[in-house]
Design an enzyme around this catalytic site. Sequence first.
Site, PDB file in Angstrom:
ATOM      1  N   HIS A   1     -23.602  -0.756  50.550  1.00 14.80           N
ATOM      2  CA  HIS A   1     -22.185  -1.019  50.126  1.00 14.80           C
ATOM      3  C   HIS A   1     -22.119  -2.587  50.351  1.00 14.80           C
ATOM      4  O   HIS A   1     -22.105  -2.928  51.533  1.00 14.80           O
ATOM      5  CB  HIS A   1     -20.951  -0.224  50.760  1.00 14.80           C
TER       6      HIS A   1
ATOM      7  N   ASP B   1     -24.403   4.420  50.552  1.00 11.38           N
ATOM      8  CA  ASP B   1     -22.979   3.576  50.516  1.00 11.38           C
ATOM      9  C   ASP B   1     -22.186   5.037  50.391  1.00 11.38           C
ATOM     10  O   ASP B   1     -22.159   5.989  49.326  1.00 11.38           O
ATOM     11  CB  ASP B   1     -22.782   3.126  48.938  1.00 11.38           C
TER      12      ASP B   1
ATOM     13  N   SER C   1     -16.629  -2.586  44.221  1.00 10.14           N
ATOM     14  CA  SER C   1     -15.978  -1.914  45.009  1.00 10.14           C
ATOM     15  C   SER C   1     -14.580  -1.643  44.587  1.00 10.14           C
ATOM     16  O   SER C   1     -14.243  -1.140  43.543  1.00 10.14           O
ATOM     17  CB  SER C   1     -16.063  -2.686  46.605  1.00 10.14           C
TER      18      SER C   1
END
Length: 352
Positions: free
Chosen positions: A322, A292, A138
């Site tokens: 995610h 995501d 991320s």
Amino acid sequence: QGKILEKTGLCSQITFGRYVRQGRKLGVDPKLFIWDLQFNKVPVRVYQPKATSDGRRRGIIFFHGGGWVFGSLDTYEKVCRYISRESESVVVSVQYRLAPEHKYPAAYEDCLNATIHFMKNIEHYGVDPANVIVCGDSAGGNLAAAVSQTLAGRSDLPRLRAQILIYPGLQALDFNLPSYHQNRGVPLLFRERAAFFALQYLNGDALHMQEVLEGSHIPPDMRLKYGKWVSPDNIPEKFKVRGLKPLRPPDFMAEVYETVKRFCEPDLCPLLAEDAVVHQLPESFILTCEYDVLRDDGLLYKKRLEDNGVRVTWYHLEDGFHGIISLFDYCGLSFPAGKRGLDSVVNFLKSL
């Protein structure tokens, strides 16, 4: 809950978010030596396998996710232990400074400085200088990509062996790519939260979030310039079959651009780096998840790397969302897709 607490004046959303994500210290690991150190004044946690090795090990510098706002060494303790044990590698987890207290480029600078320190002192950790990898998920994937780009031009340091980008956020120009709409309400990262975190990192606040979501923050000439890299046209058709509606071009707002123009810096948005930089990057691993909002950031960077002759291993979790990697073993819950994703990272490392 965070919004409610903020409205009542008890604490901010971010403070509450950090509390629920703080993780907990784990006991002694029978297979690992673990130390808390500082690399160039940046707190790090080093994981080193106890088993003897025939030669020098690979070294992995790990940058945690959390939107540049959340996350800590403890939050990613299980992930880093797993990677170190299963790949028999030395792992360095970096505790970079968090936004909004520390705005861009604080997190990037901490990650870069910790990486350089490690590479200059690599003999202390039994690591092969030709086998150092940067890795992150991320926001950590963003930081790994930015650090990798910066080091690509350094001749005074060993060349990175690889970069591992796990559902990375790589741009803040277009929050209307297909995945941002298809997965706008899918946990653990909603579309508006993606913009919120990027603005917190950039400016320490979330002003103009709506304009950024709409795309009013980028001048037409700049949108045209970067359109060759940040465009739905570069995303395979199979990722555009879920309900999409054409959007009219937004009206440009110059006053908003003035507050967010650093979004066009590659150290913040690595997808915007010039080809001259991208073609120097090391072998890459990119993991994306179907559900995501950041899926298309990863797909677009995959294309950019491949177009510039960089070898890419791509792993796509069709049933992933995610943040799933950090949930591979979470409070007694187990997400098989998270375990598969984490094992794909380990398998890539073992192939190097």
